[in-house]
Design an enzyme around this catalytic site. Structure first.
Site, PDB file in Angstrom:
ATOM      1  N   PHE A 113       0.815  -1.232   0.000  1.00 25.68           N
ATOM      2  CA  PHE A 113       0.000   0.000   0.000  1.00 25.68           C
ATOM      3  C   PHE A 113       0.846   1.279   0.000  1.00 25.68           C
ATOM      4  O   PHE A 113       2.055   1.212   0.036  1.00 25.68           O
ATOM      5  CB  PHE A 113      -1.098   0.003   1.064  1.00 25.68           C
ATOM      6  CG  PHE A 113      -0.704  -0.254   2.497  1.00 25.68           C
ATOM      7  CD1 PHE A 113       0.530   0.058   2.987  1.00 25.68           C
ATOM      8  CD2 PHE A 113      -1.652  -0.806   3.375  1.00 25.68           C
ATOM      9  CE1 PHE A 113       0.838  -0.157   4.317  1.00 25.68           C
ATOM     10  CE2 PHE A 113      -1.352  -1.027   4.706  1.00 25.68           C
ATOM     11  CZ  PHE A 113      -0.104  -0.701   5.171  1.00 25.68           C
ATOM     12  N   GLU A 114       0.165   2.396  -0.107  1.00 24.77           N
ATOM     13  CA  GLU A 114       0.794   3.734  -0.280  1.00 24.77           C
ATOM     14  C   GLU A 114       1.659   3.759  -1.544  1.00 24.77           C
ATOM     15  O   GLU A 114       2.742   4.346  -1.564  1.00 24.77           O
ATOM     16  CB  GLU A 114       1.652   4.111   0.940  1.00 24.77           C
ATOM     17  CG  GLU A 114       0.918   4.041   2.250  1.00 24.77           C
ATOM     18  CD  GLU A 114       0.373   5.362   2.750  1.00 24.77           C
ATOM     19  OE1 GLU A 114       0.625   6.386   2.114  1.00 24.77           O
ATOM     20  OE2 GLU A 114      -0.322   5.345   3.774  1.00 24.77           O
ATOM     21  N   GLY A 115       1.186   3.114  -2.602  1.00 25.99           N
ATOM     22  CA  GLY A 115       1.969   2.976  -3.835  1.00 25.99           C
ATOM     23  C   GLY A 115       2.859   1.767  -3.677  1.00 25.99           C
ATOM     24  O   GLY A 115       3.689   1.719  -2.754  1.00 25.99           O
TER      25      GLY A 115
END
Ligand SMILES: Cc1cc2nc3c(=O)[nH]c(=O)nc-3n(C[C@H](O)[C@H](O)[C@H](O)COP(=O)(O)OP(=O)(O)OC[C@H]3O[C@@H](n4cnc5c(N)ncnc54)[C@H](O)[C@@H]3O)c2cc1C
Length: 596
Positions: free
Chosen positions: A403-405
């Site tokens: 997550f978060e890219g």
């Protein structure tokens, strides 16, 4: 290539690749002031006393427990760091926010819930909200009276977030946005009150809205059955003709991507800090166990291969910690410069240091994964048993690379952002590459033969920067605007960038510590040397891989001979260095460079 020495306050994002820094200019954990240390202590005590005793209930999703804990954290100010004092926040400086994040990492499910609320659930309103929106939501978000979350991902749109299908249309009377669609994977979604939601106005203008739980047409799906982070809430959200008051559009119609990507920049940096905190804690757990567990008549901590694991966990944590605090110091210095519009300034700074934020995210997440994996190995069969703490840590850590890219997306971003800055003349990479070409033609220089206690490490940092210019220069020349399509090469270049930052940050910190504390910093010097040596080898390998995919024949042979010249190093007794670091870990049963 003669590099210019530059103060960190003037250092541009990505500037570490071409400029040299002085030890006294980098921020390190030894520079934390009393207030910053106190914030860390408060956060740690909160997790130890209020959260950890409830882990079993939290993992079972005991109704109401997680929101109750978040609100309790709010009561002692742990949720309000990203909010200005004018809206009831404590407006923490970047360094304090970093300490806070890392000290909340004792229970990953709580840390991710904290980030979902106080980080990505707050930043959009802080930076992009109107005065009315800020007044209405921020004071209650600061105390935890309202809990928030960030809703970008959809079933068909994760990394490719702009492919979102959720739509918004203005109602016939012009009073409401009518949202239809679905969001997926929403952290805190099960209990939040405020949802920052991205949707396309009329199917094409990507935009952002503040949605409240009670709005008609809004509903929350069942908790996802996850591999880890079982104590956190992750749900899908549904919008069926959901009525959102017109004034709840956040920022401008069609400018939602600005909100989304700036928020992720901020979130990424903090995620790296949470991960680093997690890595340091698992070292403690692994060290204690290694001393208690016996095999062949002695504690397993006496075995070289176990010591090597503990040492390498500490060395890599040291490198990531050095980078994260160095970046936090630069960001804070840039944020505290006088500016008439503090919000605008914050956004500029976030963009300026987007490369460093991606590095924090990628290396932090890979560090904690490495450490939990080695901890499971140190625990042996018990590492594979749910009654022992490392099994949960192993499951919890994996998602940080997603997550978060994802780490693939962040690696690409690092190179994309560097290239954009180079082409725009913001970062003089092109002149630096041209200077390097001249240097290559003129043969070895005096600089390469410099002397002194740190000569070997300083040379290898400077040479790693040259290797980046060599490999990236060749790739840009060959593929030009199509470089982004050569993803494996981009990945190798991003790895070199990250190694360079790690090598230089750990070295500068060790030099600074050595100047301040002399011999008592000697184990830190060992860690810096061991990291430097390993990283230099990895840089050479990545460059070789990238060059071989970029050029061939005589050109490849020439480039490889230049690479060999820059990668030449005296041998280092890495085993000896690791033994000393392992002894320091075992002596205190902890990560040995905390706050130093
Ligand atoms: C526990 C958890 C909590 C989450 N919390 C939130 C939240 O609060 N809010 C929110 O909005 N989202 C949240 N997410 C969603 C998360 O951000 C996405 O899962 C993530 O962005 C990846 O998207 P995806 O799952 O669709 O994978 P995909 O985008 O389908 O990616 C699959 C794989 O393909 C790779 N890939 C994709 N595109 C490329 C490319 N161009 N080049 C190379 N490789 C590529 C990816 O790196 C990955 O390895 C959460 C996810 C989880 C698991």
């Amino acid at each position: 290539m003669a590099t210019t020495t530059i103060s960190q306050n003037q250092m541009r994002g990505g500037g570490f690749l071409i400029a040299a820094s002085r030890p006294e200019d980098v921020f390190t954990p030894a520079d934390l002031n009393d207030d910053q240390r106190l914030i860390g202590q408060t956060a740690k005590e909160f997790v130890d006393k209020e959260v950890l005793p409830l882990v079993s209930d939290l993992e079972q999703h005991k109704p109401g427990l997680l929101p109750q804990l978040l609100k309790k954290a709010g009561e002692i100010g742990l949720l309000s760091g990203g909010i200005a004092e004018a809206y009831g926040g404590s407006e923490l400086d970047k360094v304090s926010a970093t300490v806070l994040a890392e000290k909340l990492a004792g229970y990953a499910s709580f840390a991710v819930s904290h980030g979902g609320h106080a980080g990505i659930g707050t930043v959009p309103i802080t930076y992009f909200g109107t005065e009315e929106q800020k007044k209405k939501y921020l004071p209650k978000i600061a105390t935890g009276e309202l809990l928030s979350c960030y809703c970008l991902s959809e079933p068909q749109a994760g990394s490719d977030a702009l492919a979102a299908r959720t739509r918004a249309t203005l109602s016939a009377d012009g009073k409401h946005w009518i949202l239809n669609g679905q969001k997926m994977w929403i952290t805190n979604g099960g209990f939040a009150d405020v949802y920052v939601v991205f949707a396309k106005i009329d199917g094409d203008k990507f935009s952002c809205f503040i949605v409240e739980r009670g709005f008609p047409g809004f509903s929350v799906g069942a908790e996802e059955k996850k591999m880890g982070l079982k104590g956190s809430s992750t749900v899908p959200i549904f919008f069926e003709n959901c009525q959102v008051p017109k004034e709840n559009l956040l920022h401008e119609a069609g400018r939602g991507h600005i909100v989304a990507f700036n928020t992720l920049n901020a979130g990424r940096f903090s995620l790296g800090a949470y991960c680093m905190g997690g890595a340091k804690m698992i070292i403690e757990t692994a060290s204690k166990y290694a001393k208690e567990r016996t095999a062949f008549g002695k504690p397993i901590a006496d075995f070289g291969m176990i010591r090597e694991k503990l040492a390498e966990m500490a060395i890599r944590s040291y490198a990531v910690e050095s980078m994260v605090y160095r970046s936090a110091g630069m960001i804070e210095a840039a944020m505290s410069a006088p500016h008439e519009n503090k919000t605008q300034q914050a956004m500029q700074v976030l963009e300026e240091y987007a490369i460093e934020s991606s590095i924090s995210k990628v290396l932090g997440s890979e560090l904690v994964d490495y450490c939990v994996d080695e901890a499971v190995q140190i625990f042996g069969g018990y590492g594979f048993h749910e009654d022992y703490p490392v099994a949960r840590a192993y499951r919890d850590s994996r998602v940080n690379r997603i997550f978060e890219g994802t780490n693939e997306i962040n690696r690409m971003l690092i190179i994309q952002m560097l290239m954009k800055r180079a082409m725009g003349g913001v970062l003089p990479l092109i002149p630096a590459a041209m200077k390097l070409a001249e240097e290559v033609l003129s043969g070895p220089s005096m600089e390469e033969g410099s002397e002194g206690e740190w000569a070997e490490e300083e040379r290898s940092v400077a040479n790693a920067k040259k290797i980046f210019l060599l490999a990236s220069g060749a790739a840009v020349q060959r593929f030009r605007e199509k470089l982004a399509d050569e993803q494996e090469i981009v990945g190798a270049l991003a790895n070199i960038v990250m190694e360079v930052y790690g090598m230089e940050s750990s070295l500068l910190r060790a030099q600074k510590a050595s100047a301040a504390r002399g011999n008592s910093a000697s184990v830190m010097l060992d860690a810096a040397r061991a990291f430097n040596y390993g990283a230099a080898g990895r840089v050479e390998q990545e460059a070789r891989t990238a060059l071989a995919a970029t050029v061939d024949g005589d050109m490849l042979r020439t480039q490889l001979s230049v690479l060999r010249r820059f990668a030449k190093r005296e041998p280092v007794d890495v085993i000896g260095l690791r033994r000393r670091v392992a002894a320091a870990v075992l002596a205190g049963d902890r990560y040995p460079f905390e706050g130093r």
